[in-house]
Design an enzyme around this catalytic site. Structure first.
Site, PDB file in Angstrom:
ATOM      1  N   LYS A 214     -42.272 -10.092  21.281  1.00  0.00           N
ATOM      2  CA  LYS A 214     -42.608 -10.283  22.441  1.00  0.00           C
ATOM      3  C   LYS A 214     -41.479  -9.360  23.545  1.00  0.00           C
ATOM      4  O   LYS A 214     -40.569  -8.814  22.756  1.00  0.00           O
ATOM      5  CB  LYS A 214     -42.310 -11.775  22.947  1.00  0.00           C
ATOM      6  CG  LYS A 214     -41.033 -12.440  22.463  1.00  0.00           C
ATOM      7  CD  LYS A 214     -39.671 -11.850  22.760  1.00  0.00           C
ATOM      8  CE  LYS A 214     -39.439 -11.545  24.101  1.00  0.00           C
ATOM      9  NZ  LYS A 214     -37.848 -11.121  23.907  1.00  0.00           N
TER      10      LYS A 214
ATOM     11  N   TYR B 217     -39.466 -16.499  28.076  1.00  0.00           N
ATOM     12  CA  TYR B 217     -39.411 -17.795  27.073  1.00  0.00           C
ATOM     13  C   TYR B 217     -39.780 -18.934  28.104  1.00  0.00           C
ATOM     14  O   TYR B 217     -40.346 -19.754  28.055  1.00  0.00           O
ATOM     15  CB  TYR B 217     -38.032 -18.128  26.507  1.00  0.00           C
ATOM     16  CG  TYR B 217     -37.881 -16.932  25.580  1.00  0.00           C
ATOM     17  CD1 TYR B 217     -38.282 -17.316  24.034  1.00  0.00           C
ATOM     18  CD2 TYR B 217     -37.400 -15.689  25.409  1.00  0.00           C
ATOM     19  CE1 TYR B 217     -37.962 -16.401  23.175  1.00  0.00           C
ATOM     20  CE2 TYR B 217     -37.140 -14.695  24.600  1.00  0.00           C
ATOM     21  CZ  TYR B 217     -37.522 -15.184  23.215  1.00  0.00           C
ATOM     22  OH  TYR B 217     -37.454 -14.269  21.956  1.00  0.00           O
TER      23      TYR B 217
HETATM   24  P1  NDP Z   1     -32.367  -3.009  19.093  1.00  0.00           P
HETATM   25  O1  NDP Z   1     -31.971  -2.083  20.194  1.00  0.00           O
HETATM   26  O2  NDP Z   1     -31.296  -3.799  18.470  1.00  0.00           O
HETATM   27  O3  NDP Z   1     -33.277  -2.410  17.957  1.00  0.00           O
HETATM   28  C1  NDP Z   1     -34.420  -1.502  18.276  1.00  0.00           C
HETATM   29  C2  NDP Z   1     -34.741  -0.621  17.047  1.00  0.00           C
HETATM   30  O4  NDP Z   1     -35.808   0.038  17.559  1.00  0.00           O
HETATM   31  C3  NDP Z   1     -33.489   0.514  17.044  1.00  0.00           C
HETATM   32  O5  NDP Z   1     -32.678  -0.177  16.227  1.00  0.00           O
HETATM   33  C4  NDP Z   1     -34.574   1.579  16.359  1.00  0.00           C
HETATM   34  O6  NDP Z   1     -34.550   1.219  14.942  1.00  0.00           O
HETATM   35  C5  NDP Z   1     -35.842   1.441  16.837  1.00  0.00           C
HETATM   36  N1  NDP Z   1     -35.953   2.446  18.144  1.00  0.00           N
HETATM   37  C6  NDP Z   1     -37.163   3.159  17.955  1.00  0.00           C
HETATM   38  N2  NDP Z   1     -36.881   4.249  19.015  1.00  0.00           N
HETATM   39  C7  NDP Z   1     -36.006   3.600  19.750  1.00  0.00           C
HETATM   40  C8  NDP Z   1     -35.288   4.024  21.068  1.00  0.00           C
HETATM   41  N3  NDP Z   1     -36.195   5.211  21.651  1.00  0.00           N
HETATM   42  N4  NDP Z   1     -34.393   3.517  21.590  1.00  0.00           N
HETATM   43  C9  NDP Z   1     -33.931   2.279  20.941  1.00  0.00           C
HETATM   44  N5  NDP Z   1     -34.241   1.934  19.554  1.00  0.00           N
HETATM   45  C10 NDP Z   1     -35.294   2.683  19.109  1.00  0.00           C
HETATM   46  O7  NDP Z   1     -33.310  -4.149  19.716  1.00  0.00           O
HETATM   47  P2  NDP Z   1     -33.619  -5.783  19.235  1.00  0.00           P
HETATM   48  O8  NDP Z   1     -33.605  -5.808  17.948  1.00  0.00           O
HETATM   49  O9  NDP Z   1     -32.729  -6.588  20.211  1.00  0.00           O
HETATM   50  O10 NDP Z   1     -35.133  -5.954  20.035  1.00  0.00           O
HETATM   51  C11 NDP Z   1     -36.139  -5.436  19.389  1.00  0.00           C
HETATM   52  C12 NDP Z   1     -37.490  -6.047  20.137  1.00  0.00           C
HETATM   53  O11 NDP Z   1     -37.523  -7.451  19.491  1.00  0.00           O
HETATM   54  C13 NDP Z   1     -37.651  -6.073  21.459  1.00  0.00           C
HETATM   55  O12 NDP Z   1     -38.982  -6.049  21.722  1.00  0.00           O
HETATM   56  C14 NDP Z   1     -37.063  -7.469  21.707  1.00  0.00           C
HETATM   57  O13 NDP Z   1     -37.745  -8.080  23.044  1.00  0.00           O
HETATM   58  C15 NDP Z   1     -37.602  -8.226  20.609  1.00  0.00           C
HETATM   59  N6  NDP Z   1     -36.677  -9.404  20.300  1.00  0.00           N
HETATM   60  C16 NDP Z   1     -37.389 -10.592  20.272  1.00  0.00           C
HETATM   61  C17 NDP Z   1     -36.370 -11.742  19.863  1.00  0.00           C
HETATM   62  C18 NDP Z   1     -37.115 -13.015  19.617  1.00  0.00           C
HETATM   63  O14 NDP Z   1     -36.396 -13.959  19.410  1.00  0.00           O
HETATM   64  N7  NDP Z   1     -38.364 -13.017  19.271  1.00  0.00           N
HETATM   65  C19 NDP Z   1     -35.100 -11.728  19.894  1.00  0.00           C
HETATM   66  C20 NDP Z   1     -34.540 -10.317  20.252  1.00  0.00           C
HETATM   67  C21 NDP Z   1     -35.345  -9.217  20.316  1.00  0.00           C
HETATM   68  P3  NDP Z   1     -34.549   2.655  13.855  1.00  0.00           P
HETATM   69  O15 NDP Z   1     -33.060   3.048  14.065  1.00  0.00           O
HETATM   70  O16 NDP Z   1     -34.645   1.660  12.588  1.00  0.00           O
HETATM   71  O17 NDP Z   1     -35.444   3.279  13.992  1.00  0.00           O
END
Ligand code: NDP
Length: 379
Positions: A145, A228
């Site tokens: 989400k 949420y």
């Molecule tokens: P992060 O910024 O920690 O991670 C995002 C990952 O996406 C990066 O580590 C990277 O992985 C990849 N990525 C690819 N392109 C980009 C870019 N241009 N900029 C940044 N990252 C990029 O985010 P979160 O893990 O906190 O959140 C990710 C998703 O999960 C969001 O949609 C958020 O809303 C959702 N979320 C849901 C939660 C829940 O409880 N359901 C809680 C937290 C987040 P790599 O280095 O491997 O390419």
């Protein structure tokens, strides 16, 4: 005991029944499998092979560890822009290095039979693109989400899933964990009488740099945490809101909020008259709770939206009572529901349409903030 005696006692199996009357039963088993070994009635559960797409904070800290608690899924592949990180994670979770993919060659997943589905955990602005690419590659999709950046992207994702005849589920983990589902059940049973009001807040302090602070990556508090509260008002009432009014605060003095608001408050009106008052923030201490108020009592869920640590109390006019509910791992429960619907071809509880319904309200919230007016959601 002789074979005849055993026969009489009904304890003789096929192998020993070949013994003649009066012959002693051998003391060691014959050099064959015993004939009374039972095969399981059903074959062991087949697990759904998942490729995790995007190895960020949520994937690493919550989703990957949740596979240990999942009965029906296995992490079989990783998609990342950082191969070194992906290799370390692959080693930790027993994923073969040949099953590490990058974004450019994402479509190679189509040729990987160990991957039934992808779990998209990318910045919000990338959800639609990778969901559609995965569906076209013949994979089922579980997507974080908010579903996407806007209504149009949500509709395209739903269309792509229909065309591919694959599942598209939005990862609304609270719809699969026992505290929120118990709150829904109590509201449906009218345990608090007729519902009148909902108050919901989801606030946290976001430090830069963070995808949540980027407009280009579709960040902002409403899609990230406010969703949420919004989703809770919809699942607790079982209704769709008909009107929304919203205010935002975007302090010029704080560089974190150059592109997105710090806080947003929004009010929703539901068809039966329930009024919901919701707020979300990226600039406060952590605060995640809701309260549902009916004509004869109310329910409070503390830490309602956190990964763990929910506490539920109800008050039916005779003082607050804590409800004892056994917690579950939210992500394992969510992934197992998704896997079950993939394996049995049954509908998912939170399909693309659920993400789209939230996105329509999120767009209306933005419109109300811009216009300063109440926005109608009817029709
Ligand atoms: P992060 O910024 O920690 O991670 C995002 C990952 O996406 C990066 O580590 C990277 O992985 C990849 N990525 C690819 N392109 C980009 C870019 N241009 N900029 C940044 N990252 C990029 O985010 P979160 O893990 O906190 O959140 C990710 C998703 O999960 C969001 O949609 C958020 O809303 C959702 N979320 C849901 C939660 C829940 O409880 N359901 C809680 C937290 C987040 P790599 O280095 O491997 O390419």
């Amino acid at each position: 005991m002789t074979a005849a005696g055993l026969l009489g006692a009904g304890l003789l199996n096929v192998e020993t029944s070949l013994l003649k009357a009066g012959q002693e039963v051998p003391l060691a088993p014959p050099d064959k499998q015993p004939t009374d070994v039972k095969l399981p009635d059903l074959p062991p559960e087949r697990k759904v092979g998942i490729a995790i797409v995007g190895l960020g904070k949520l994937a690493i800290e919550e989703v990957l560890p949740a596979f240990a608690h999942s009965k029906l899924t296995r992490v079989n592949a990783l998609v990342s822009g950082h191969p070194d990180k992906a290799k370390r994670i692959a080693a930790a979770y027993g994923v073969e290095t040949k099953r590490i993919y990058d974004y450019e060659h994402f479509e190679r997943l189509a040729d990987d039979p160990s991957v039934d589905a992808v779990y998209i955990i990318l910045p919000n602005s990338m959800h639609a693109e990778y969901a559609i690419r995965a569906l076209k590659a013949g994979k089922h999709v579980l997507c974080e989400k908010p579903m996407a950046s806007n209504v149009s992207e949500c509709e395209q994702m739903i269309g792509a899933a229909k065309e591919a005849k694959k599942k598209l589920m939005i990862a609304y983990r609270l719809r699969y964990e026992p505290f929120n589902t118990s709150a829904i059940a109590l509201c449906r049973k009218r345990a608090f009488g007729e519902l009148k009001k909902i108050e919901a807040a989801n606030d946290q302090d976001v430090k830069a740099p963070n995808i949540r602070l980027s407009k280009a990556l579709a960040g902002g508090p409403v899609g990230d945490v406010g969703i949420y509260c919004l989703n809770a008002t919809r699942y607790l009432t079982g209704e769709e809101p008909i009107e929304v009014t919203a205010f935002a605060h975007q302090p010029k003095s704080d560089p974190r909020f150059r592109e997105v608001p710090e806080s947003v408050a929004f009010n929703l009106r539901f068809p039966t008259g329930v009024l919901a008052s919701c707020s979300c923030s990226f600039g406060t201490a952590e605060n995640r709770r809701f309260r549902v108020v009916g004509t004869s009592g109310h329910l409070t869920l503390d830490n309602a939206f956190g990964y763990r640590g929910q506490e539920m109390s109800i008050n039916l006019g005779d003082g607050p009572k804590q409800l004892a509910i056994t917690p579950a791992n939210h992500f394992a429960a969510e992934m197992d529901h998704f896997a079950e619907s993939v394996l049995q071809n049954t509908p998912v509880r939170t399909p693309g349409e659920e993400g789209l319904a939230d996105m329509r309200v999120i767009e209306a919230i933005a419109e109300s903030v811009r216009s300063g007016k109440t926005v109608s959601l009817k029709g």
